[in-house]
Design an enzyme around this catalytic site. Structure first.
Site, PDB file in Angstrom:
ATOM      1  N   SER A 118      -2.845   0.472  11.827  1.00 38.27           N
ATOM      2  CA  SER A 118      -1.683   1.351  11.868  1.00 38.27           C
ATOM      3  C   SER A 118      -1.669   2.089  13.192  1.00 38.27           C
ATOM      4  O   SER A 118      -2.703   2.614  13.627  1.00 38.27           O
ATOM      5  CB  SER A 118      -1.728   2.352  10.706  1.00 38.27           C
ATOM      6  N   HIS A 122       3.227   8.917  20.462  1.00 36.28           N
ATOM      7  CA  HIS A 122       4.158   9.965  20.885  1.00 36.28           C
ATOM      8  C   HIS A 122       3.923  10.201  22.381  1.00 36.28           C
ATOM      9  O   HIS A 122       2.782  10.386  22.808  1.00 36.28           O
ATOM     10  CB  HIS A 122       3.926  11.246  20.096  1.00 36.28           C
ATOM     11  N   HIS A 132       6.057   2.931  16.333  1.00 34.83           N
ATOM     12  CA  HIS A 132       5.168   2.751  15.181  1.00 34.83           C
ATOM     13  C   HIS A 132       4.955   1.252  14.972  1.00 34.83           C
ATOM     14  O   HIS A 132       5.868   0.455  15.173  1.00 34.83           O
ATOM     15  CB  HIS A 132       5.790   3.364  13.925  1.00 34.83           C
ATOM     16  N   ASN A 134       2.426  -1.420  12.208  1.00 28.75           N
ATOM     17  CA  ASN A 134       1.293  -1.670  11.327  1.00 28.75           C
ATOM     18  C   ASN A 134       1.380  -3.075  10.760  1.00 28.75           C
ATOM     19  O   ASN A 134       2.475  -3.644  10.634  1.00 28.75           O
ATOM     20  CB  ASN A 134       1.201  -0.631  10.201  1.00 28.75           C
ATOM     21  N   THR A 135       0.237  -3.631  10.454  1.00 33.00           N
ATOM     22  CA  THR A 135       0.145  -4.870   9.681  1.00 33.00           C
ATOM     23  C   THR A 135      -1.009  -4.708   8.708  1.00 33.00           C
ATOM     24  O   THR A 135      -1.997  -4.032   9.002  1.00 33.00           O
ATOM     25  CB  THR A 135      -0.081  -6.114  10.556  1.00 33.00           C
ATOM     26  N   ARG A 136      -0.908  -5.355   7.545  1.00 34.34           N
ATOM     27  CA  ARG A 136      -1.917  -5.123   6.523  1.00 34.34           C
ATOM     28  C   ARG A 136      -1.952  -6.288   5.519  1.00 34.34           C
ATOM     29  O   ARG A 136      -0.985  -7.028   5.373  1.00 34.34           O
ATOM     30  CB  ARG A 136      -1.623  -3.825   5.770  1.00 34.34           C
ATOM     31  N   HIS A 196      17.996  12.236   3.421  1.00 28.02           N
ATOM     32  CA  HIS A 196      18.461  13.627   3.458  1.00 28.02           C
ATOM     33  C   HIS A 196      19.075  14.007   4.804  1.00 28.02           C
ATOM     34  O   HIS A 196      19.700  15.052   4.925  1.00 28.02           O
ATOM     35  CB  HIS A 196      17.331  14.597   3.084  1.00 28.02           C
ATOM     36  N   GLY A 279      -7.492   8.524  -1.716  1.00 29.12           N
ATOM     37  CA  GLY A 279      -8.676   9.212  -1.231  1.00 29.12           C
ATOM     38  C   GLY A 279      -9.159   8.816   0.150  1.00 29.12           C
ATOM     39  O   GLY A 279     -10.299   9.104   0.507  1.00 29.12           O
TER      40      GLY A 279
END
Length: 296
Positions: A118, A122, A132, A134-136, A196, A279
């Site tokens: 990940s 900035h 941004h 990420n790969t997973r 929002h 966790g």
């Protein structure tokens, strides 16, 4: 079957680490090149690497990884590149979330294994876009899948930058089918939307989740190409904008735009919620937050 599964998981975890190493080296090379403007006198930034650890509810080892963060560089104000491999039993909240996504067998066998990379960057210069990626890979006894993508988050938009970012990703996805890029682009537009605020957090990119075609090797190859697209899609944009002169108004716009990023990651991002719920190291999970932001 178990031996093959172990090999697949080891292969995926090793590749995420290799991609991490390539990105860290590339970003430090960007820092080594002299920069004009207010940050020119700063020393070249370097990543601080900290091991991360996940502990099971009984305190036993449940995996971990590496958190690599650079702060206050010439080019990057803050960038994190994390890798992790974690495992154990999902808690009730995570089980419920997985079951709601259609993952079978959560109630009877909540074991899981997950590995990935990940990245969030900035920038010092408001004209250089935040990003941004990420790969997973995720596994349970009843399912496995891949996910990931990347999206560009400029506070000052340049049409050429957006076009290059998307074209590079499209080229890397092309070997996997002409219909894939439009699908993953549309998925990113939907996923990285802030309800929002009634707007996207950036100019989009590509995104996928729950990828399981039944062909592990093909899905892993696609995941690798999503990762391989990142540096050629992004580094040229940083090189093009790193020396652009900026004003106080530009910096103000950057700080306000970062507020959008913080809102999205804290309220909607699935990875943030999963990391905190299971966790994992909270500092690593919240690495994505900008060093400074502002709200009107």
């Amino acid at each position: 079957m178990t031996q093959a599964l172990d090999q697949e998981r080891a292969t995926a975890a090793a590749w995420f680490r290799t991609l991490r190493d390539e990105i860290v080296a590339s970003f430090e090379a960007l820092e080594d090149r002299q920069t004009k403007g207010p940050t020119a006198s700063l020393p070249a930034g370097r990543f601080e690497v900290t091991p991360t650890k996940r502990s099971a509810e009984d305190g036993s080892d449940a995996g971990g990884g590496l958190m690599s963060v650079m702060r206050g560089g010439r080019v990057f104000e803050k960038v994190g590149v994390n890798v992790s491999t974690v495992y154990g039993d999902l808690g009730p909240a995570a089980q419920k979330a997985m079951a709601a996504r259609g993952v079978p067998g959560m109630e009877s066998d909540p074991r899981f294994w997950a590995s990935g990379i990940s990245l969030v960057a900035h920038m010092q210069n408001p004209h250089a876009p935040a990003v941004h990626m990420n790969t997973r890979m995720f596994w349970t006894p009843h399912a496995w899948w891949f996910g990931g993508g990347s999206d560009l988050n400029p506070c000052i938009e340049y049409a050429d930058d957006t076009a290059h970012f998307h074209a590079t990703q499209q080229a890397h996805l092309a070997p996997h089918g002409d219909d894939l890029y439009p699908k993953l682009k549309a998925w990113a537009d939907e996923y990285f939307y802030i309800p929002h605020r009634n707007r996207a957090r950036g100019v989009g990119g590509i995104f996928m989740d729950d990828r399981n075609s039944g062909d592990w090797a093909a899905d892993f190859a696609l995941t690798q190409d999503i990762g391989r697209a990142f540096l050629p899609a992004y580094v040229p944009l940083v090189d093009a904008r790193r020396d652009t002169v900026w004003t106080d108004a530009d910096k103000e716009a950057q700080l306000v735009h970062r507020g959008l990023y913080a809102e999205y990651n804290l309220v909607y991002d699935r990875g943030t919620k999963f990391g905190l719920a299971t966790g994992h190291d909270a500092n690593a999970v919240l690495m994505s937050l900008p060093p400074m932001a502002k709200w009107i």
